[in-house]
Design an enzyme around this catalytic site. Structure first.
Site, PDB file in Angstrom:
ATOM      1  N   LYS A 283       3.073   9.901   4.044  1.00  0.00           N
ATOM      2  CA  LYS A 283       2.817  10.755   3.150  1.00  0.00           C
ATOM      3  C   LYS A 283       3.404  12.037   3.487  1.00  0.00           C
ATOM      4  CE  LYS A 283      -0.544   9.431   0.120  1.00  0.00           C
ATOM      5  NZ  LYS A 283      -0.590   7.904   0.627  1.00  0.00           N
TER       6      LYS A 283
ATOM      7  N   SER B  48       1.046  -1.153   0.009  1.00  0.00           N
ATOM      8  CA  SER B  48      -0.033   0.157   0.161  1.00  0.00           C
ATOM      9  C   SER B  48       1.005   1.271  -0.010  1.00  0.00           C
ATOM     10  CB  SER B  48      -0.823  -0.120   1.181  1.00  0.00           C
ATOM     11  OG  SER B  48      -0.147   0.283   2.361  1.00  0.00           O
TER      12      SER B  48
END
Lengths: 213, 213
Positions: free
Chosen positions: A171, A132
């Site tokens: 992120k 992921s």
DNA sequence: GTTCATTTAGAACAGGTGTTCGCTATGTCC
DNA sequence: GGACATAGCGAACACCTGTTCTAAATGAAC
């Protein structure tokens, strides 16, 4: 330190390899054979230069009495980092507790070069599970080095927990006027916009280590 | 390991101190003097026992050819790896030469935990320049740890130089019946097929390290 | 005690090893 | 060219060093 001749570099190199290999220093004639030098006196001559220039230290009249000076300075002690768990898309991110910091209790320890984590503190590591995080250029099985912080500066890579989606992700975080922009490290990917109260900063990513096979 | 006699413990101890102090191993007569032993043959006798019991290793007919095995601390110490250059899509991959191996001469050194590179040899490092390796999940600025090999096994990640295209790339290499398949690490990407004589294996990738900010 | 393995002793040998010496080769500077 | 510093060459020397041999001392087991 003056510039070394090609032969002198070869000699230093040979001593280094010899020491790693045999764990005792080479004799003059070992060097002569290993560096294809015609005479022992030439070896002696160049060793004296190497000592004068500070690359080695010699002990007179002692066989194999050569000490490499350059090697000792380089090795700085590594820093042990605890691997406290997994990070996966659908699972909460483990947060270090006083227990997991404990060196003896931690399931797995990783020795990291000091220069990688600089002077940072509160460092732990997570093993990445699943694909992921490919948009952050992080593969399944990678080790992520984290610093335990509850807030990050603009543009820093962070482990983010999206409350509503119940999803963990890595992120770059940009705080914008009305919301938070989560930008993948891979610049070809699109950013995600999230509301400020939907995200939880779990830590700052300071390094990624991938061991292949 | 059997129990050691008092004399044998003194010898081990002396070798250890001697090594730390002088950084080259003691001779038989050094041990004799340092441990107040009456004869060289007694030293020889006890050294043979110490080798049989696994405390040291001796090299026959080599002066000072003693290696301390009990000092396991060395096996956990970090390994210095030379960073010998850049790897970029359009540039040839630097190949290590005897000079670049040199610890003292290399422009940049990286201290890597020993467990990352295990027992492998001929390790060097390259700094990645540009975004051309994102399909291998490798970012601009990453450090790639390489092992110097001229051939790889099926499925191993390698630095490949495509002669015709004049391009360097990191791919998993699969040798197929008529050609070579170059598979990106990111499984979502398509493989490249190349003819055998168009590719040159420049090294095997054993790890990737990314430092963030 | 006797027997046996273990350890020590001293000396000598053969090769390893650092060092030195005279000589030659090469390059640099004036 | 001549003067000079640097680098290389080969041989020889004297000591260092690992090894080996024989003999003796020590200690444990019976």
């Amino acid at each position: 330190m003056k510039k070394l001749s090609d032969k002198q570099r070869r000699i230093i190199n040979f001593i280094d390899r010899f020491l790693v290999d045999k764990s005792y220093p080479p004799s003059i004639r070992d060097i002569q054979a290993g560096c294809k030098i015609s005479s022992t006196s030439v070896v002696d001559y160049n060793l004296n230069i190497l000592e004068r220039e500070g690359y080695i230290r010699r002990h007179a009249e002692v066989s194999r009495g050569i000490k490499l000076l350059s090697r000792t300075s380089t090795s700085e002690s590594p820093v042990p980092v605890p691997v406290i768990g997994l990070i996966a898309a659908g699972e909460p991110i483990p947060v270090p507790t006083p227990d997991t910091w404990n060196v003896t209790v931690a399931a797995e320890m990783l020795e990291m070069p000091r220069e990688l984590i600089r002077s940072k503190e509160d460092i732990y590591a997570l093993r990445v599970k699943g694909m992921s995080m490919v948009d952050a250029l992080i593969n399944d099985g990678d080790i992520v080095l984290m610093q335990y912080v509850s807030a990050v500066e603009n543009g820093e890579m962070a482990a983010v927990w999206l409350k509503a989606e119940k999803e963990a992700t890595l992120k770059k975080v940009y705080i914008e006027s009305d919301c938070v922009r989560l930008q993948p490290a891979n610049s070809q990917m699109r950013p995600i916009y999230a509301e400020s109260d939907n995200i939880e900063i779990q830590g700052r990513v300071i390094a990624v280590v991938r061991q292949i096979t």
